[in-house]
Motif scaffolding. Structure first.
Motif, mmCIF file in Angstrom:
data_model
loop_
_atom_site.group_PDB
_atom_site.id
_atom_site.type_symbol
_atom_site.label_atom_id
_atom_site.label_comp_id
_atom_site.label_asym_id
_atom_site.label_seq_id
_atom_site.Cartn_x
_atom_site.Cartn_y
_atom_site.Cartn_z
ATOM 1 N N GLN A 228 -4.934 17.867 48.859
ATOM 2 C CA GLN A 228 -4.744 18.628 47.633
ATOM 3 C C GLN A 228 -3.860 17.824 46.682
ATOM 4 N N LEU A 229 -4.354 17.645 45.474
ATOM 5 C CA LEU A 229 -3.599 16.993 44.407
ATOM 6 C C LEU A 229 -3.192 18.054 43.401
ATOM 7 N N VAL A 230 -1.908 18.120 43.093
ATOM 8 C CA VAL A 230 -1.403 19.045 42.084
ATOM 9 C C VAL A 230 -0.683 18.223 41.018
ATOM 10 N N VAL A 231 -1.146 18.329 39.773
ATOM 11 C CA VAL A 231 -0.537 17.609 38.650
ATOM 12 C C VAL A 231 -0.077 18.620 37.619
ATOM 13 N N GLU A 232 1.193 18.562 37.285
ATOM 14 C CA GLU A 232 1.736 19.394 36.208
ATOM 15 C C GLU A 232 2.054 18.484 35.031
ATOM 16 N N ILE A 233 1.430 18.776 33.902
ATOM 17 C CA ILE A 233 1.583 17.930 32.728
ATOM 18 C C ILE A 233 2.255 18.712 31.601
ATOM 19 N N SER A 234 2.754 17.995 30.626
ATOM 20 C CA SER A 234 3.442 18.640 29.506
ATOM 21 C C SER A 234 2.439 19.413 28.663
ATOM 22 N N PRO A 235 2.861 20.459 27.972
ATOM 23 C CA PRO A 235 1.944 21.227 27.108
ATOM 24 C C PRO A 235 1.238 20.346 26.086
ATOM 25 N N GLU A 236 1.959 19.370 25.562
ATOM 26 C CA GLU A 236 1.363 18.487 24.566
ATOM 27 C C GLU A 236 0.232 17.663 25.179
ATOM 28 N N ALA A 237 0.488 17.133 26.381
ATOM 29 C CA ALA A 237 -0.524 16.337 27.064
ATOM 30 C C ALA A 237 -1.729 17.199 27.444
ATOM 31 N N ASN A 238 -1.455 18.449 27.810
ATOM 32 C CA ASN A 238 -2.535 19.353 28.197
ATOM 33 C C ASN A 238 -3.475 19.591 27.027
ATOM 34 N N LEU A 239 -2.906 19.727 25.833
ATOM 35 C CA LEU A 239 -3.726 19.936 24.639
ATOM 36 C C LEU A 239 -4.563 18.700 24.325
ATOM 37 N N ALA A 240 -4.040 17.531 24.709
ATOM 38 C CA ALA A 240 -4.741 16.288 24.396
ATOM 39 C C ALA A 240 -5.883 16.001 25.357
ATOM 40 N N ILE A 241 -5.834 16.609 26.563
ATOM 41 C CA ILE A 241 -6.884 16.385 27.558
ATOM 42 C C ILE A 241 -8.024 17.365 27.327
ATOM 43 N N GLU A 242 -9.209 16.853 27.248
ATOM 44 C CA GLU A 242 -10.380 17.709 27.129
ATOM 45 C C GLU A 242 -10.776 18.157 28.532
ATOM 46 N N ALA A 243 -10.691 19.454 28.794
ATOM 47 C CA ALA A 243 -10.893 19.980 30.150
ATOM 48 C C ALA A 243 -12.235 19.575 30.741
ATOM 49 N N SER A 244 -13.248 19.503 29.898
ATOM 50 C CA SER A 244 -14.587 19.179 30.406
ATOM 51 C C SER A 244 -14.699 17.741 30.900
ATOM 52 N N VAL A 245 -13.738 16.897 30.512
ATOM 53 C CA VAL A 245 -13.781 15.482 30.894
ATOM 54 C C VAL A 245 -13.263 15.277 32.314
ATOM 55 N N ILE A 246 -12.322 16.106 32.753
ATOM 56 C CA ILE A 246 -11.628 15.890 34.027
ATOM 57 C C ILE A 246 -12.593 15.775 35.206
ATOM 58 N N PRO A 247 -13.582 16.671 35.366
ATOM 59 C CA PRO A 247 -14.469 16.557 36.534
ATOM 60 C C PRO A 247 -15.228 15.245 36.618
ATOM 61 N N SER A 248 -15.440 14.577 35.479
ATOM 62 C CA SER A 248 -16.209 13.334 35.500
ATOM 63 C C SER A 248 -15.489 12.212 36.237
ATOM 64 N N TYR A 249 -14.191 12.382 36.468
ATOM 65 C CA TYR A 249 -13.415 11.370 37.185
ATOM 66 C C TYR A 249 -13.334 11.653 38.686
ATOM 67 N N TRP A 250 -14.040 12.695 39.118
ATOM 68 C CA TRP A 250 -14.065 13.037 40.543
ATOM 69 C C TRP A 250 -15.486 12.936 41.064
ATOM 70 N N HIS A 251 -15.616 12.349 42.228
ATOM 71 C CA HIS A 251 -16.923 12.174 42.840
ATOM 72 C C HIS A 251 -16.871 12.673 44.286
ATOM 73 N N GLY A 252 -18.054 12.918 44.869
ATOM 74 C CA GLY A 252 -18.092 13.501 46.205
ATOM 75 C C GLY A 252 -17.851 15.001 46.120
ATOM 76 N N ARG A 253 -17.425 15.580 47.218
ATOM 77 C CA ARG A 253 -17.206 17.028 47.257
ATOM 78 C C ARG A 253 -15.749 17.325 46.925
ATOM 79 N N PHE A 254 -15.536 18.193 45.933
ATOM 80 C CA PHE A 254 -14.186 18.552 45.521
ATOM 81 C C PHE A 254 -14.218 19.934 44.881
ATOM 82 N N ASN A 255 -13.048 20.516 44.743
ATOM 83 C CA ASN A 255 -12.892 21.805 44.069
ATOM 84 C C ASN A 255 -11.727 21.665 43.094
#
Length: 311
Positions: A228-255
């Motif tokens: 399990q990976l848990v990342v807590e980021i700053s509110p500013e950084a969270n706004l800068a990350i496009e949520a739909s992009v994150i899954p593209s950096y994970w491959h194989g089986r994940f949740n």
């Protein structure tokens, strides 16, 4: 063989069990797992005929249990809340009473009761009424009653509740011994997955009244996430990350779960996290906290249920 076939049950129009099927052989220890409200207790109570189900059937050696109550002589049960004991009797008196109710008595039964009484550490409380015992010892008294007459099938609903570490270990030894030497079948519900992992041959997982998984412990582990990976980021950084992009950096089986400023990912192999970590570094994301932990079987099981990926 004890067979649950296409069992369905609803309370006030809400489904508690939906087409549940599984078997329990003599000499086998099977775990019935699930979160609160998943249908475990309803299943156990149905087998004991304490609950009348709507459709489906429960068989003992091919005979429907609806047609006769004689099967109860070969069923032992510990229900949640230690309700299978008379609190004004001692543990031994309870065991003798319930054995006699099912037509079992004599020296062999008394010897069996004495043997289990000692193995569970109840000898020092032998003169106490059950009502005067601690919660853990009440549970032991209930276990004694369920095992006293050597039933072919034993149903244990949260049997480790209130038990100390040593007694849990003793219970494991007793169950393994009786399954092997006396060919007794055990169906166990428990939230103590360490206990389940140590004793069970097969696992049945229920979720919201539906069968989510059935197989052996090795097959279950193969379905579980390991990290399990848990990342807590700053509110500013969270706004800068496009949520739909994150899954593209994970491959194989994940949740993956992204809520507010926290990203949680359960995954199988350590290498799966590298691309996402590289992405965070490249984007110069401000990280308030980052944790990578191997998942215990308890947390891995929770992730399995939450992901609903075991179909």
């Amino acid at each position: 063989m004890l067979s649950v076939s296409n069992l369905c049950k609803a309370y006030a129009g809400k489904s508690a069990l939906a087409d549940i099927s599984f078997n329990l052989e003599r000499g086998e220890i099977v775990a019935l797992l699930g979160a609160n409200g998943s249908g475990k207790t309803t299943t156990v109570q149905s087998i004991c005929r304490l609950v009348e189900w709507d459709t489906g059937e429960i068989y003992i050696d091919g005979i429907p249990t609806r047609s006769s109550t004689s099967f109860l002589k070969i069923i032992g049960a510990v229900l949640g809340g230690c309700r299978n004991t008379n609190w004004r009797l001692t543990a031994k008196q309870n065991a003798d009473y319930f054995a006699r109710l099912r037509g079992f008595s004599g020296p062999a039964v008394r010897d069996k009761i004495a043997q289990i009484h000692t193995a569970l550490g109840l000898d020092e409380h032998s003169k106490k009424e059950v009502m005067k015992l601690s919660t853990g010892n009440k549970q032991k008294a209930a276990l004694l009653c369920a095992l006293s007459y050597s039933p072919d099938f034993v149903l244990l609903d949260e049997p480790t509740l209130g038990l100390d570490f040593q007694t849990v270990n003793d219970l494991q030894i007793i169950m393994k011994r009786y399954a092997k030497e006396e060919n007794q079948g055990f169906l166990v519900t428990s939230h103590d997955l360490g206990f389940i992992e140590n004793i069970c041959d097969r696992v049945v997982v229920l979720d919201e009244g539906k069968l989510l998984f059935e197989g052996n412990m090795q097959q279950l582990k193969a379905r579980l996430f390991n990290y399990q990976l848990v990342v807590e980021i700053s509110p500013e950084a969270n706004l800068a990350i496009e949520a739909s992009v994150i899954p593209s950096y994970w491959h194989g089986r994940f949740n993956l779960h992204h809520y507010q400023n926290t990203i949680t990912v359960n995954y199988e192999t350590s290498n799966q996290s590298l691309a996402f970590m590289h992405f965070l570094h490249q984007q110069n994301i401000q990280i308030d906290d980052l944790r990578i932990e191997p998942l215990s079987i308890e947390k891995a099981y929770q992730a399995l249920v939450q992901s609903k990926e075991v179909q």
